[in-house]
Design an enzyme around this catalytic site. Structure first.
Site, mmCIF file in Angstrom:
data_model
loop_
_atom_site.group_PDB
_atom_site.id
_atom_site.type_symbol
_atom_site.label_atom_id
_atom_site.label_comp_id
_atom_site.label_asym_id
_atom_site.label_seq_id
_atom_site.Cartn_x
_atom_site.Cartn_y
_atom_site.Cartn_z
ATOM 1 N N GLU A 221 54.705 56.248 89.667
ATOM 2 C CA GLU A 221 55.927 57.047 89.754
ATOM 3 C C GLU A 221 57.133 56.195 90.126
ATOM 4 O O GLU A 221 58.244 56.420 89.620
ATOM 5 C CB GLU A 221 55.735 58.172 90.788
ATOM 6 N N LYS B 69 32.837 59.338 81.932
ATOM 7 C CA LYS B 69 33.498 60.518 82.480
ATOM 8 C C LYS B 69 32.948 61.749 81.749
ATOM 9 O O LYS B 69 32.781 61.729 80.530
ATOM 10 C CB LYS B 69 35.018 60.369 82.274
ATOM 11 N N ARG C 200 56.798 60.247 95.658
ATOM 12 C CA ARG C 200 56.512 58.809 95.680
ATOM 13 C C ARG C 200 57.741 57.967 95.326
ATOM 14 O O ARG C 200 57.805 56.797 95.657
ATOM 15 C CB ARG C 200 55.432 58.481 94.641
HETATM 16 C C1 LIG Z 1 50.341 59.794 92.741
HETATM 17 C C2 LIG Z 1 49.554 60.612 91.769
HETATM 18 N N1 LIG Z 1 49.969 60.706 90.490
HETATM 19 C C3 LIG Z 1 49.259 61.443 89.604
HETATM 20 C C4 LIG Z 1 48.119 62.090 89.987
HETATM 21 C C5 LIG Z 1 47.372 62.990 89.007
HETATM 22 N N2 LIG Z 1 45.997 62.500 88.783
HETATM 23 C C6 LIG Z 1 44.934 63.028 89.395
HETATM 24 S S1 LIG Z 1 43.509 62.286 88.984
HETATM 25 C C7 LIG Z 1 44.303 61.265 87.914
HETATM 26 C C8 LIG Z 1 43.537 60.274 87.098
HETATM 27 C C9 LIG Z 1 42.734 59.394 87.961
HETATM 28 O O1 LIG Z 1 42.030 58.510 87.143
HETATM 29 P P1 LIG Z 1 40.952 57.561 87.786
HETATM 30 O O2 LIG Z 1 41.442 57.043 89.074
HETATM 31 O O3 LIG Z 1 40.552 56.570 86.775
HETATM 32 O O4 LIG Z 1 39.753 58.545 88.139
HETATM 33 P P2 LIG Z 1 38.838 59.426 87.163
HETATM 34 O O5 LIG Z 1 39.389 60.810 87.215
HETATM 35 O O6 LIG Z 1 38.892 58.839 85.801
HETATM 36 O O7 LIG Z 1 37.499 59.368 87.762
HETATM 37 C C10 LIG Z 1 45.673 61.499 87.915
HETATM 38 C C11 LIG Z 1 46.662 60.792 87.091
HETATM 39 C C12 LIG Z 1 47.732 61.970 91.336
HETATM 40 N N3 LIG Z 1 46.665 62.604 91.825
HETATM 41 N N4 LIG Z 1 48.451 61.224 92.191
#
Ligand SMILES: Cc1ncc(C[n+]2csc(CCOP(=O)(O)OP(=O)(O)O)c2C)c(N)n1
Length: 623
Positions: A371, A284, A399
């Site tokens: 959630e 990342k 959610r």
């Molecule tokens: C339901 C929900 N909860 C929280 C989030 C906030 N959020 C956005 S990206 C993310 C992390 C995603 O991590 P990953 O899927 O591993 O992707 P990366 O950014 O590491 O590529 C979070 C928690 C969201 N978008 N949707």
């Protein structure tokens, strides 16, 4: 003969067709240019920097291996689709600004955007649906879902995997495993990825071995021979993964920055008949040292910054955000109430709650992007005498509606829910607006919905929420607090509105929700407008005595820039109607729509919700 590398001007890209003819050097130059562009544009306009830097080669390899948009590419969350936007002819200039390119997939922007998200873990269900529709219509194309390691480990994703693995409709799942959520991922399932027996070290060795052997003709032959033997042994010795058990063919792990390794895996995936999961591992933030080193999620989503120093450009000295104010209050409350526990679903960084996790590690839990689990956990904790504090963004609380109702409110739980980013959120647009919770929360019995306007009120509400009133939700916006030098105790009887000023004549009563009521108060004083001003604080339920106070006014203005009309606005309207109010009600709330990305001010302006617009309307009826 080796082709001389051609430099691709990424500002001239119209569509991705050019990609398939690029040689290794050209691909390397292209990826470097895309990274530079992502860093430049996010440094100017903000956005999801790290996730996008990590998926450059992955996206390029996908485009070289598949035929989008005939094949379908679905990004989970959609926050990592910047390379896809560039390759499909979209500039990142003015990213997330009004009427400019969105930071997420948008079907209205391009035929290459076949789906939309913003909330996590929807891509696998969507991919399954696309695959089912394809097969039902007798069409031929591949459906690919790109999903991160933090997004694949929750209930929704597993519900989809469970279904995909048991059905004939082929889906290609590409897992982007960077061992990060926004910050470090939580939960045990993530560790499983690391322990898959054909680990990263082995793959690094394998890639190096292949490179060396491929330098000579003899080496190439030896490599192929040893590869065949090794594959045969591996088939026998390597235990099948959980994904294999679920019915998907597991391929990997693959270095997600090695385009050729990715292409080989994608080719294999295309040629299988079953659904496949390709496990790739990436870094990342790759290519921007500050972001690569980040472990707490600082570079996940950024505001404009200086590329050299990594420092944010728009500093606001002396100002703190509502999130940080609530973070300070949380530290104080948790030290006072030893029976309190803090629960956050993957937004520890966004809500600024890292300090509580450091101070009270055994009483804080980050459940990940879960959630529903967060709320059921909170409800049952409350039954066991713990007072849970759930800190959650308004948009993600959607959610957990059922869990809040069925697992918390119904059983009489006591808890505090800190609803961060309540109201309009600006650049993240439709998928992240925090404007609907007033409406859906008021439909659940025993849920108290509040919104402070000042730090003093916020503090008073937080303490009141510990007096066993049931479920007390405290909403606060994505904004700075108008800071008070002394946060003084306020006289705030539980459940009652605050009448800030009573006018001499019962002409206009103006009910102004949340921090904007402070702007209204200033405007009324500055312009010498004498109307009754109410800061309701308690948005649901409403005390009939407060409604009774309004009955003799000619005009009642309801001003709520933090919720749709279906929330507080309509609660007051119907309470007035029931109480036999005969005057005129002017309801100015956020329209019940999906509101696109722009600044919060632009979004308020478009709906006539700036404090000065409301003041003009009030003045007009006073004439
Ligand atoms: C339901 C929900 N909860 C929280 C989030 C906030 N959020 C956005 S990206 C993310 C992390 C995603 O991590 P990953 O899927 O591993 O992707 P990366 O950014 O590491 O590529 C979070 C928690 C969201 N978008 N949707």
């Amino acid at each position: 003969m080796k082709k001389e590398p051609q430099h691709i001007d990424i500002s001239k890209i119209k569509d991705p067709t050019f990609l398939k003819s690029l040689n290794e050097d050209e691909l390397e130059m292209l990826c470097a240019d895309i990274r530079t562009e992502i860093i430049k544009e996010t440094s100017l306009y903000g956005g999801h920097l790290s996730s996008n830097l990590g998926t450059v080669e992955l996206t390029v390899a996908l485009y070289r291996s598949f035929n989008f948009p005939k094949d379908k590419l679905i990004f989970d969350v959609g926050h990592q689709c910047y390379t896809h936007k560039i390759l499909t002819g979209r500039s990142l200039a003015h990213l997330n600004e009004k009427n400019c390119v969105s930071g997420f997939e948008k079907m209205s922007e391009s035929p290459y955007d076949c789906y939309e998200a913003g909330h996590s873990s929807t891509s696998l269900s969507a991919a399954e649906a696309f695959a089912m529709a394809r097969d039902q219509k007798g069409e031929k194309y591949d459906v690919v879902a790109l999903i991160g390691d933090a997004s694949i480990v929750n209930g929704l994703s597993f519900e989809a995997l469970n279904s995909i693995g048991s059905r004939p409709n082929k889906v290609i799942v590409v897992l982007n495993d960077n061992d990060m959520s926004i910050g470090r991922p939580s939960g045990g399932l993530g560790k499983f990825f690391r322990t898959i027996s054909t680990g990263r070290a082995y793959n690094h060795f394998k890639a190096g071995y292949r490179r060396v052997m491929y330098r000579t003709v003899l080496g190439k032959k030896l490599y192929s021979f040893s590869y065949a033997i090794k594959s045969a042994i591996k088939q026998k010795l390597v235990p099948v993964t959980m994904f294999d058990n679920m019915g998907l063919t597991y391929i990997g792990p693959i270095d997600g920055h090695n385009i050729h390794a990715l292409e080989r895996a994608f080719k294999r995936a295309r040629n299988t008949t079953k659904s496949v999961l390709i496990h790739t591992y990436t870094t990342k933030g790759k290519g921007y040292p500050y972001a690569e080193k980040d472990t707490n999620g600082y570079w996940h989503g950024v505001t404009p910054f200086d590329i050299e120093t990594g420092q944010p450009k728009n500093l606001h000295p002396g100002l703190i955000s509502w999130s940080h104010y609530f973070s300070d209050l949380t530290n104080e409350i948790m030290s006072k109430y030893q029976n309190s526990e803090l629960i956050v679903p993957a937004t520890q960084k966004g809500s600024g709650l890292e300090q509580a996790f450091q101070l009270y590690p055994s009483r804080c839990i980050d459940v990940g992007i879960a959630e529903e689990h967060a709320l059921t956990l909170a409800g049952a904790m409350s039954l066991q005498g713990i007072h849970p504090i759930v800190a959650i963004y308004s948009t993600f609380l959607q959610r957990a509606y059922d869990e809040l109702s069925h697992d918390c409110a119904r059983m009489g739980a006591n808890m505090t829910i800190l609803i961060d980013r309540a109201g309009l959120v600006g650049s993240n647009g439709e998928t992240h607006q925090g404007i609907y919770d007033e409406a859906y929360l008021k439909s659940i019995p025993h849920v108290i919905v509040t919104m402070p306007a000042t730090q003093s009120e916020a503090k008073a509400l937080y303490y009141q929420s510990f007096d066993n009133h049931g479920i007390v939700c405290i909403r606060y916006p994505r904004d700075f607090v108008s800071s008070e030098h002394d946060v003084l105790p306020v006289d705030m009887p539980f459940g009652r509105w605050r009448f800030l000023h009573k006018a001499a004549k019962k002409n206009v009563a103006l009910i102004a929700v949340g921090p904007n009521s402070g702007e209204i108060e200033k405007g009324l004083i500055a312009q010498n407008i004498d109307v009754t001003l109410i800061n309701p604080v308690y948005l649901n339920p409403i005390d009939p005595n407060d409604i009774a106070e309004l009955l003799n006014y000619e005009h009642v203005f309801i001003y709520d820039a933090y919720g749709t009309k279906e929330g507080f606005g309509s609660t007051v309207e119907s309470a007035l109607l029931e109480a036999g109010y005969k005057g005129k009600v002017h309801c100015h709330c956020v329209p019940n729509e999906f509101i696109k990305h722009a600044t919060i001010k632009q979004q308020e302006d478009a709906s006539g919700l700036l404090p000065e617009q409301i003041l003009s309307l009030v003045k007009a009826v006073l004439k």
